[in-house]
Design a protein around this motif. Structure first.
Motif, PDB file in Angstrom:
ATOM      1  N   SER A 274     -37.630   2.480   8.105  1.00 13.51           N
ATOM      2  CA  SER A 274     -36.721   3.156   7.157  1.00 13.51           C
ATOM      3  C   SER A 274     -37.013   2.716   5.728  1.00 13.51           C
ATOM      4  O   SER A 274     -36.949   3.528   4.802  1.00 13.51           O
ATOM      5  CB  SER A 274     -35.261   2.859   7.508  1.00 13.51           C
ATOM      6  N   MET A 275     -37.329   1.441   5.544  1.00  8.78           N
ATOM      7  CA  MET A 275     -37.669   0.977   4.185  1.00  8.78           C
ATOM      8  C   MET A 275     -38.939   1.675   3.710  1.00  8.78           C
ATOM      9  O   MET A 275     -39.030   2.085   2.552  1.00  8.78           O
ATOM     10  CB  MET A 275     -37.866  -0.552   4.155  1.00  8.78           C
ATOM     11  N   ALA A 276     -39.912   1.795   4.616  1.00  9.99           N
ATOM     12  CA  ALA A 276     -41.168   2.467   4.241  1.00  9.99           C
ATOM     13  C   ALA A 276     -40.897   3.915   3.860  1.00  9.99           C
ATOM     14  O   ALA A 276     -41.437   4.427   2.866  1.00  9.99           O
ATOM     15  CB  ALA A 276     -42.167   2.382   5.387  1.00  9.99           C
ATOM     16  N   TYR A 337     -33.342 -10.589  -2.720  1.00 11.17           N
ATOM     17  CA  TYR A 337     -32.427  -9.588  -2.172  1.00 11.17           C
ATOM     18  C   TYR A 337     -32.416  -9.801  -0.667  1.00 11.17           C
ATOM     19  O   TYR A 337     -33.475  -9.892  -0.032  1.00 11.17           O
ATOM     20  CB  TYR A 337     -32.911  -8.185  -2.481  1.00 11.17           C
ATOM     21  N   LEU A 338     -31.216  -9.817  -0.094  1.00  9.07           N
ATOM     22  CA  LEU A 338     -31.088 -10.194   1.322  1.00  9.07           C
ATOM     23  C   LEU A 338     -30.495  -9.060   2.145  1.00  9.07           C
ATOM     24  O   LEU A 338     -29.521  -8.421   1.742  1.00  9.07           O
ATOM     25  CB  LEU A 338     -30.194 -11.437   1.425  1.00  9.07           C
ATOM     26  N   ALA A 367     -26.456  -5.026   1.483  1.00 15.13           N
ATOM     27  CA  ALA A 367     -25.583  -4.153   2.287  1.00 15.13           C
ATOM     28  C   ALA A 367     -24.925  -5.022   3.350  1.00 15.13           C
ATOM     29  O   ALA A 367     -25.408  -6.127   3.633  1.00 15.13           O
ATOM     30  CB  ALA A 367     -26.419  -3.048   2.957  1.00 15.13           C
ATOM     31  N   PRO A 368     -23.849  -4.545   3.946  1.00 16.87           N
ATOM     32  CA  PRO A 368     -23.269  -5.315   5.061  1.00 16.87           C
ATOM     33  C   PRO A 368     -24.291  -5.476   6.179  1.00 16.87           C
ATOM     34  O   PRO A 368     -25.158  -4.615   6.368  1.00 16.87           O
ATOM     35  CB  PRO A 368     -22.085  -4.447   5.517  1.00 16.87           C
ATOM     36  N   ALA A 390     -30.543   0.566   1.026  1.00 18.21           N
ATOM     37  CA  ALA A 390     -30.006  -0.300  -0.037  1.00 18.21           C
ATOM     38  C   ALA A 390     -31.097  -1.252  -0.538  1.00 18.21           C
ATOM     39  O   ALA A 390     -31.224  -1.507  -1.744  1.00 18.21           O
ATOM     40  CB  ALA A 390     -28.803  -1.078   0.480  1.00 18.21           C
ATOM     41  N   MET A 391     -31.904  -1.764   0.383  1.00 18.23           N
ATOM     42  CA  MET A 391     -32.987  -2.662  -0.025  1.00 18.23           C
ATOM     43  C   MET A 391     -34.006  -1.904  -0.880  1.00 18.23           C
ATOM     44  O   MET A 391     -34.482  -2.410  -1.910  1.00 18.23           O
ATOM     45  CB  MET A 391     -33.654  -3.275   1.215  1.00 18.23           C
TER      46      MET A 391
END
Ligand code: FEO
Length: 397
Positions: A274-276, A337-338, A367-368, A390-391
């Motif tokens: 999803s990040m990609a 960022y976590l 994000a949660p 969010a990331m």
């Protein structure tokens, strides 16, 4: 190494390679070995800069004697007392009993703790100069890079900085000793960052102080205690240390997960995908049970985004993830960022404790945490996708 290597007109590299040792400090893997660098200045008065780890090469002292070429050894200058550099001191003193040991007050306390009381000590203060004839060494105290007694010495004649552990790296010297003899990016940069992040990184604030202290000094060559000698581009390695000690990271994300039966692993893959899809280009995914923590810490140092996932294990985090989070807190890694995620079967424990880690370390949680009960089937990934989105948004900023 038995191949003479001059670093300057009167300066010789007298280090050794160690490819036999499995674990540096009995914890950090050495797939490419390590070098313990030592240098001899053969001047009107001869000075040896540090020794090597005892047992790493039984011929080290012969090597020093051969390089002395019949001269007397006047000084042993100790920049750092960790035993990978001080281990051969006792044997050196047995062979060269008249040598004067040069260090600072803290050096001598550790020296006594390791080897008993010594005489023939020359205590130097910050800024003192030792005149060897042609070369003149100015001492620069750089405490906590990487122990309290560490110092550097700067040769004002030729602009050579003997930098101790600073600017060092894992990896033996495979032929090339100088930065211009190797492809640094290909063979050494990752191992240098792994060395920095795991050995020196905890003391990044002190690295910044040391760099500030050296600003304005014309450094033409850097001679560290591990790895390459920087004669062509010393500013490059100074720049890397500056960036790493300011926690300046690249745009990208490291995903590390702990998974027993694959549920949390599937979440890791979903988040990475999803990040990609959201445009994050540099993504690395690791199983905490398979990759040694030193590589994980090095990757985390490199990238701005960190996504950690854990299954529940006896109502806690998975032990190896707990180890990683404890080490990150201990090292004081800053400015990430976590994202957090995990799965459980009945009561949970992984995500709950990852959230506690997030509070302690104080990184910005994007994000949660995403948490799934049982098998992560289609339809359960909404929170994973939201975390990834969010990331991506944070990393694009
Ligand atoms: Fe290479 Fe801190 O010793």
């Amino acid at each position: 190494m038995y191949a003479k290597q001059q670093v300057g007109e009167r300066i010789f590299w007298t280090g050794v390679n160690d490819r036999r040792k499995q674990l540096f400090e009995n914890i950090w893997p050495l797939p490419y070995g390590v070098s313990y660098n030592s240098y001899l200045i053969r001047d009107e008065r001869c000075a040896l800069m540090d020794t090597v780890e005892t047992g790493s090469d039984g011929s080290y002292l012969d090597w020093v004697a051969e390089t002395l070429d019949g001269r007397r050894l006047d000084y042993l200058i100790i920049h750092h007392m960790e035993l990978d550099h001080s281990g051969e001191i006792e044997n050196l003193l047995a062979r060269f009993p008249d040598v004067k040991i040069v260090g600072n007050g803290k050096t001598f306390k550790v020296l006594e703790a390791y080897f008993g009381a010594s005489d023939n000590l020359l205590e130097v203060k910050d800024g003192d100069v030792l005149d060897l004839g042609h070369h003149k060494l100015r001492f620069v105290f750089t405490p906590w890079v990487h122990w309290p007694e560490t110092m550097m010495s700067y040769d004002t004649t030729e602009g050579v900085l003997f930098s101790g552990d600073a600017f060092g790296m894992f990896g033996a010297l495979d032929g090339g000793v100088f930065d211009d003899q190797v492809d640094f990016e290909r063979y050494y940069e990752d191992e240098m960052r792994r060395y920095y992040s795991n050995i020196v990184g905890k003391y990044s604030a002190m690295v910044q102080k040391a760099l500030a202290k050296l600003a304005g000094t014309e450094v033409r060559t850097i001679c560290p205690l591990h790895g390459l000698v920087w004669r062509s581009d010393p500013q490059k390695v100074i720049g890397l240390y500056d960036r790493w000690s300011r926690y300046e990271a690249e745009n990208g994300a490291v995903v590390v997960y702990a998974s027993m039966y694959g549920h949390t692993a599937r979440m890791a893959d979903r988040i990475a995908r999803s990040m990609a899809q959201a445009g994050v280009r540099n993504i690395r995914v690791f199983d905490v049970s398979k990759t040694h923590i030193s590589y994980l810490i090095s990757e985390i140092w490199q990238y701005k985004g960190v996504v950690l996932g854990s299954c529940a294990y006896n109502m806690e985090m998975f032990p190896l993830m707990e180890n990683l989070t404890r080490e990150l807190i201990h090292m004081g890694v800053k400015g990430k960022y976590l994202g957090l995620f995990g799965s459980y079967s009945w009561n949970g424990g992984g995500v709950k404790n990852l959230n506690a880690f997030a509070e302690t370390i104080g990184w910005e949680q994007v994000a949660p945490a995403a948490e799934i009960k049982g098998r992560p089937d289609a339809g359960k990934y909404e929170a994973c996708d939201a975390l990834a989105e969010a990331m991506a948004v944070r990393l694009k900023k």
